[in-house]
Design an enzyme around this catalytic site. Structure first.
Site, PDB file in Angstrom:
ATOM      1  N   ALA A   3       0.777  -1.228   0.000  1.00  0.00           N
ATOM      2  CA  ALA A   3       0.000   0.000   0.000  1.00  0.00           C
ATOM      3  C   ALA A   3       0.815   1.288   0.000  1.00  0.00           C
ATOM      4  O   ALA A   3       2.027   1.286   0.115  1.00  0.00           O
ATOM      5  CB  ALA A   3      -0.957   0.005   1.176  1.00  0.00           C
ATOM      6  N   CYS A   4       0.117   2.391  -0.140  1.00  0.00           N
ATOM      7  CA  CYS A   4       0.679   3.734  -0.315  1.00  0.00           C
ATOM      8  C   CYS A   4       1.573   3.788  -1.553  1.00  0.00           C
ATOM      9  O   CYS A   4       2.429   2.933  -1.758  1.00  0.00           O
ATOM     10  CB  CYS A   4       1.451   4.207   0.902  1.00  0.00           C
ATOM     11  SG  CYS A   4       0.444   4.695   2.304  1.00  0.00           S
ATOM     12  N   GLY A   5       1.352   4.804  -2.356  1.00  0.00           N
ATOM     13  CA  GLY A   5       2.171   4.992  -3.543  1.00  0.00           C
ATOM     14  C   GLY A   5       2.960   6.285  -3.457  1.00  0.00           C
ATOM     15  O   GLY A   5       2.480   7.278  -2.907  1.00  0.00           O
ATOM     16  N   ARG A  32      -2.771   1.172  -4.928  1.00  0.00           N
ATOM     17  CA  ARG A  32      -2.016   1.428  -3.708  1.00  0.00           C
ATOM     18  C   ARG A  32      -2.694   2.451  -2.791  1.00  0.00           C
ATOM     19  O   ARG A  32      -2.141   2.806  -1.754  1.00  0.00           O
ATOM     20  CB  ARG A  32      -0.596   1.917  -4.057  1.00  0.00           C
ATOM     21  CG  ARG A  32       0.184   0.973  -4.956  1.00  0.00           C
ATOM     22  CD  ARG A  32       1.625   1.428  -5.119  1.00  0.00           C
ATOM     23  NE  ARG A  32       2.392   1.178  -3.916  1.00  0.00           N
ATOM     24  CZ  ARG A  32       3.020   0.042  -3.641  1.00  0.00           C
ATOM     25  NH1 ARG A  32       2.976  -0.952  -4.508  1.00  0.00           N
ATOM     26  NH2 ARG A  32       3.693  -0.107  -2.534  1.00  0.00           N
ATOM     27  N   SER A 177       0.071   8.856  -2.657  1.00  0.00           N
ATOM     28  CA  SER A 177      -1.313   8.395  -2.512  1.00  0.00           C
ATOM     29  C   SER A 177      -1.360   7.515  -1.275  1.00  0.00           C
ATOM     30  O   SER A 177      -0.511   6.655  -1.075  1.00  0.00           O
ATOM     31  CB  SER A 177      -1.768   7.631  -3.755  1.00  0.00           C
ATOM     32  OG  SER A 177      -0.912   6.542  -4.033  1.00  0.00           O
TER      33      SER A 177
END
Length: 378
Positions: A3-5, A32, A177
């Protein structure tokens, strides 16, 4: 997936461009994020006001704005202020904050009145800490020169549309993101986090948060966001701006070698590595992370770094015309905007550093012990 971009680019040839390309990069990695936060930072944004600090704030209401204005009138010289352009976006739910920016200078007499401060940068840091901790409903998104942060609670494509990022141009862009795990989704909690011209986008979880937080608080920083990303942002400001470490040496401090690896270095390099670990033991970041760090002065610089096991991804790249350097969580983000360039995976714990005018100063592949200034810091 983890996760998280994160995605960023820097035009090392000095070219300025709008936010379209970085938006294409971050929105390509839609899987993500979950719509609970996204943001962007643009450098080289205000060439006509580049000598002035730009405070860009999220404000709950007019009363919060008036309280900030009262503080600024008392502390600094405001040369210009304006509401930041925004527009309603169908996919975003209100209420929307009031977003305002102030261009300002620090009067010389204010520095003379505060002999404990080392300069106007420290004065701005103290003022930002006071706004964030004492003025209800006010949050300073960014406080650097010739740059600003644009962030909020929404999907990355919604935040880009909300601020209409194609109206802005700069030499360097960072983006993030969010897929929050330990903190709620809210406007101030989105990335990038910023202090002065340091901005940080982070993917991962810092398990050394408590130690790192207490360390930066010893140096006067106030951690009000209750998130590890805020603390890591202050670490970069502390190590590079206040302690004068070059970015590659600061990288070695926050993501140091294992002692087994240090033992295999040449004598002089081993001594430097040991001193760094001992001096900055409380600045060492534990846990899985990949980060993008941007700074404006003396020229825009992009730093991409992962933890020593590379438990979060990071890909580097350079355009076919060698004018732009990229860094992102996934290769697809770079390939979306640059099909002909070179792509590589920086080594775990080894930074990719690119600087406008100088190009790639460290590619994340070379052995850090070969850094030519190792003797200087020893």
């Amino acid at each position: 997936m983890s996760a998280c971009g994160i995605a960023g680019l820097i035009n090392i040839d000095g070219k300025r461009e709008n936010g379209r390309k970085v938006v294409d990069m971050i929105t390509t990695m839609l899987e993500r994020e979950n719509g609970l936060g996204a943001g962007y930072a643009c450098y080289g944004l205000f060439p006509e006001m580049q000598e002035h600090y730009c405070l860009q704030l999220l404000l709950d209401d007019r009363q919060s704005k008036e309280a900030v204005e009262d503080l600024l009138v008392e502390r600094v010289e405001v040369h210009k202020d304006e509401e930041v352009f925004t527009r309603k976006v169908k996919g975003m739910r209100g209420p929307y904050p009031l977003i305002w920016r102030f261009f300002l200078e620090v009067p010389r007499k204010r520095i003379d009145e505060n002999p404990d401060l080392e300069g106007e940068d420290d004065y701005i840091v103290d003022m930002v800490m006071e706004i964030n901790s004492r003025i209800p409903g006010a949050f300073c998104m960014s406080s650097g020169k010739d740059m600003a942060v644009f962030k909020g609670n929404g999907w990355s494509h919604d935040i880009a549309e909300f601020y209409d990022l194609e109206r802005y141009s700069g030499n360097m862009w960072l983006s993030h993101s969010r897929f929050p795990t330990n903190t709620p989704g809210w406007w101030g909690g989105a990335h990038p986090f910023n202090i002065l011209d340091w901005s940080l986008c982070h993917n991962g979880e810092i398990t050394s948060y408590g130690t790192n937080k207490r360390y930066v608080e010893m140096w006067g920083y106030k951690c009000t966001m209750l998130t590890d990303s805020e603390v890591v942002t202050y670490l970069w400001d502390l190590l590079c701006r206040r302690h004068g470490l070059p970015p590659i040496v600061a990288s070695m401090a926050v993501a140091p070698r294992y002692y087994d690896d240090i033992g295999r270095l040449a004598d002089e390099q081993r001594e430097v590595a040991i001193r760094l670990r001992r001096t900055y033991a409380n600045a060492m970041i534990n846990g899985p992370f990949s980060i993008l760090v941007g700074k404006a002065r003396p020229v825009p610089t992009l730093i991409a770094l992962t933890d020593r096991k590379k438990l979060r991804p990071m890909i580097g790249g350079i355009s076919g015309d060698e004018g732009t350097v990229f860094a992102a969580s996934e290769e697809c983000a770079i390939r979306r905007v640059e099909r002909d360039g070179e792509i590589w995976a920086p080594v775990a714990g080894n930074p990719l550093i690119a600087r406008m005018g100088d190009g790639i100063v460290w590619d994340g592949l070379k052995d850090q012990s070969q850094y030519k200034r190792m003797r200087v810091i020893a």
